[in-house]
Write an enzyme that holds these catalytic residues in place. Sequence first.
Site, PDB file in Angstrom:
ATOM      1  N   ASP A  16    -110.292 -44.520   4.790  1.00 45.08           N
ATOM      2  CA  ASP A  16    -109.845 -43.510   5.749  1.00 45.08           C
ATOM      3  C   ASP A  16    -110.114 -43.994   7.164  1.00 45.08           C
ATOM      4  O   ASP A  16    -111.206 -44.494   7.471  1.00 45.08           O
ATOM      5  CB  ASP A  16    -110.599 -42.189   5.498  1.00 45.08           C
ATOM      6  CG  ASP A  16    -110.355 -41.175   6.593  1.00 45.08           C
ATOM      7  OD1 ASP A  16    -109.192 -40.774   6.772  1.00 45.08           O
ATOM      8  OD2 ASP A  16    -111.327 -40.776   7.277  1.00 45.08           O
ATOM      9  N   ASP A 121    -103.442 -41.489   7.535  1.00 38.21           N
ATOM     10  CA  ASP A 121    -104.710 -42.141   7.872  1.00 38.21           C
ATOM     11  C   ASP A 121    -105.576 -42.475   6.654  1.00 38.21           C
ATOM     12  O   ASP A 121    -106.697 -42.953   6.811  1.00 38.21           O
ATOM     13  CB  ASP A 121    -105.516 -41.271   8.842  1.00 38.21           C
ATOM     14  CG  ASP A 121    -105.831 -39.899   8.270  1.00 38.21           C
ATOM     15  OD1 ASP A 121    -105.242 -39.532   7.244  1.00 38.21           O
ATOM     16  OD2 ASP A 121    -106.669 -39.186   8.859  1.00 38.21           O
ATOM     17  N   GLU A 122    -105.079 -42.232   5.439  1.00 39.25           N
ATOM     18  CA  GLU A 122    -105.841 -42.530   4.226  1.00 39.25           C
ATOM     19  C   GLU A 122    -104.983 -43.301   3.236  1.00 39.25           C
ATOM     20  O   GLU A 122    -103.816 -42.991   3.042  1.00 39.25           O
ATOM     21  CB  GLU A 122    -106.318 -41.239   3.531  1.00 39.25           C
ATOM     22  CG  GLU A 122    -107.520 -40.593   4.161  1.00 39.25           C
ATOM     23  CD  GLU A 122    -108.046 -39.435   3.322  1.00 39.25           C
ATOM     24  OE1 GLU A 122    -108.143 -39.577   2.089  1.00 39.25           O
ATOM     25  OE2 GLU A 122    -108.346 -38.385   3.903  1.00 39.25           O
TER      26      GLU A 122
END
Length: 436
Positions: A16, A121-122
């Site tokens: 992340d 974002d992950e």
Amino acid sequence: MYDYRYEPHRLIFMIDNKSFYASCECLRLGLNPMTTALAVLSRQPNSDEKSSLIMAASPLAKKKYGLTNVMRARDLPPKSQRKDLILVEPHMNLYIQKSMEVLNIFRKYAAEEDIHIYSIDESMIDMTRSWHLFGTDPYLVGRGIQKEIREKLGLYTTCGIGENPLLAKLAMDIEAKKRWSMIAFWHYIDVPDTIWQIKNLEDVWGINKSTAIRLKKLGINDMNELAHCNPEKLKSEFGIIGEQLFAMSWGVDRSIISQKYHPEHKSVGNSQVLMRDYLEQREIEIVIREIAEQVAARIRKRKLLTSHISLHMGFSKFKNKKRTGINASKKIIATNDNLVLTAELRGLFRKFWKGEAVRTISIAYSDLLPDTEQQLDLFVDSTTQMKHKNCDYIIDSLREKYGLASLVKASSLLPGATSIKRANLVGGHNGGSSYE
């Protein structure tokens, strides 16, 4: 209850980007994301600045000023008490670009089919077949990925490592984000010391507030009690979800990233939250047309037709007392033609709308079929229909190559073009969210 000898023993990395939007903005300004107090404010046009939503905040801003992603600008401390807090507008193109750069780094460590993009974002990476090429210990490999992203892009990352995707996700959320190294490794053998020690059910990925409330009504207040309850009671209350919850409490997840699920029947849609209450029929129909064309472009790109359309509208809670919205759907002759779909959706709208103030609009196309032999309307000239079809594909290619803004600009150069005409040509609004 579970014999871990027969469960998958893989090596999954869940990575992340820490405070991603805020970090990207810090880097854009040449600042360190970990030592800068910064918040990203999303402000609707023609709205009061105090009503701006805090989209993201840097770790220091969260710690120093208690900022969260559900606060409004009006909730910020007075300017005299936040002199070091930087407020910026969002730059979505920048975030997408950075996300793609991170993905390109991941591609150095694993095959494409072993990478799953969980969100902007992950990401989840199955390193089972490749980790040994980059180090002698999974921790060192995870640290190497973190270091490369930091040195090349300036972004800080947290990394959860596990023997399956669930353990990797929980290791990241529960432990890695709190550690100085920002990395944690959870094994099956650690379940009593990790998962069973989680007291707040809502801290666990996959358990939301309503599920936690239902579990508490069954006398299940934490993950240890969930792991040691009667699984038949869970199945009776939740069905198959109950079985999944029980497996989760034991750290069991048998999914394989490379074996991606492809549903037989897809639904493609788009929804939009309007920046104000819409009361004018013409304005609402412009938005309907815009969303209808956006979704149609997506199914055309996949060479698909839709034979079932759905329209959902949410009404303003401040101005409508009797009805909360409209949910309407209709079976149609399979098509992906902009004019046909817009006309059908407009018909649904006019049939059910009674003058209420509209705040959200959602459109979905389902019962999708391959675009091989589109049936033509016998009452419309076939040449005209094919021209419409070809025109739709041409506009799609222009949008993909030059973006929606270029079409808006081009349409403004047409003789006698007004704002309403331009809106009717390419859609008068931007934003919203997509789903499948």
